[in-house]
Design an enzyme around this catalytic site. Structure first.
Site, PDB file in Angstrom:
ATOM      1  N   HIS A  70       6.241  17.672  26.442  1.00 19.65           N
ATOM      2  CA  HIS A  70       5.482  17.059  27.651  1.00 19.65           C
ATOM      3  C   HIS A  70       5.476  18.025  28.696  1.00 19.65           C
ATOM      4  CE1 HIS A  70       8.805  15.854  30.086  1.00 19.65           C
ATOM      5  NE2 HIS A  70       9.175  15.528  28.865  1.00 19.65           N
ATOM      6  N   CYS A  86      14.186  16.210  25.882  1.00 19.57           N
ATOM      7  CA  CYS A  86      12.606  16.578  25.695  1.00 19.57           C
ATOM      8  C   CYS A  86      12.600  17.966  25.952  1.00 19.57           C
ATOM      9  CB  CYS A  86      11.727  15.611  26.446  1.00 19.57           C
ATOM     10  SG  CYS A  86      11.672  14.118  25.941  1.00 19.57           S
TER      11      CYS A  86
END
Length: 110
Positions: A70, A86
């Site tokens: 992301h 992440c």
């Protein structure tokens, strides 16, 4: 599948391959020691445009629960071990990748 992605946690890079040739390499932030980025082979299973909060302009969810590639609202974090597992990218970079790779794209984290 023409594209595949490899994330090198140690080097904090994401490499996009097209037809098994390096297309481009990007700097990323990865998991901190208490919440490391999980190593293994996954696929992109979902995506979101402007997911809000700390996720920047795009979310590419992996087949590992709650882990994705992301963007960020904190660009100074790129190149560091600071995430909750992440793979965090500059917004301009995650936009570029999100416009190229489809659902099902393989992602290998080493």
């Amino acid at each position: 599948m023409p594209y595949r992605i490899t994330v090198d946690v140690g080097k904090r890079t994401l490499t996009l391959y097209k037809d098994d040739a390096v297309y481009k390499t990007y700097p990323v932030a990865v998991g901190k020691p208490s919440t490391p980025t999980p190593k293994g082979s996954y696929k992109i299973i979902n995506r979101a445009v402007n997911p809000g909060g700390p996720f920047g302009v795009r979310w590419l969810g992996l087949s590992y629960p709650h882990i994705g590639i992301h963007g960020t609202n904190n660009p100074s974090s790129i190149g560091k071990n600071v995430t909750n597992g992440c793979i965090r990218m500059h917004n301009r970079d995650v936009l570029e990748i999100a416009n190229l790779v489809p659902i099902g794209t393989p992602v290998t984290i080493i």
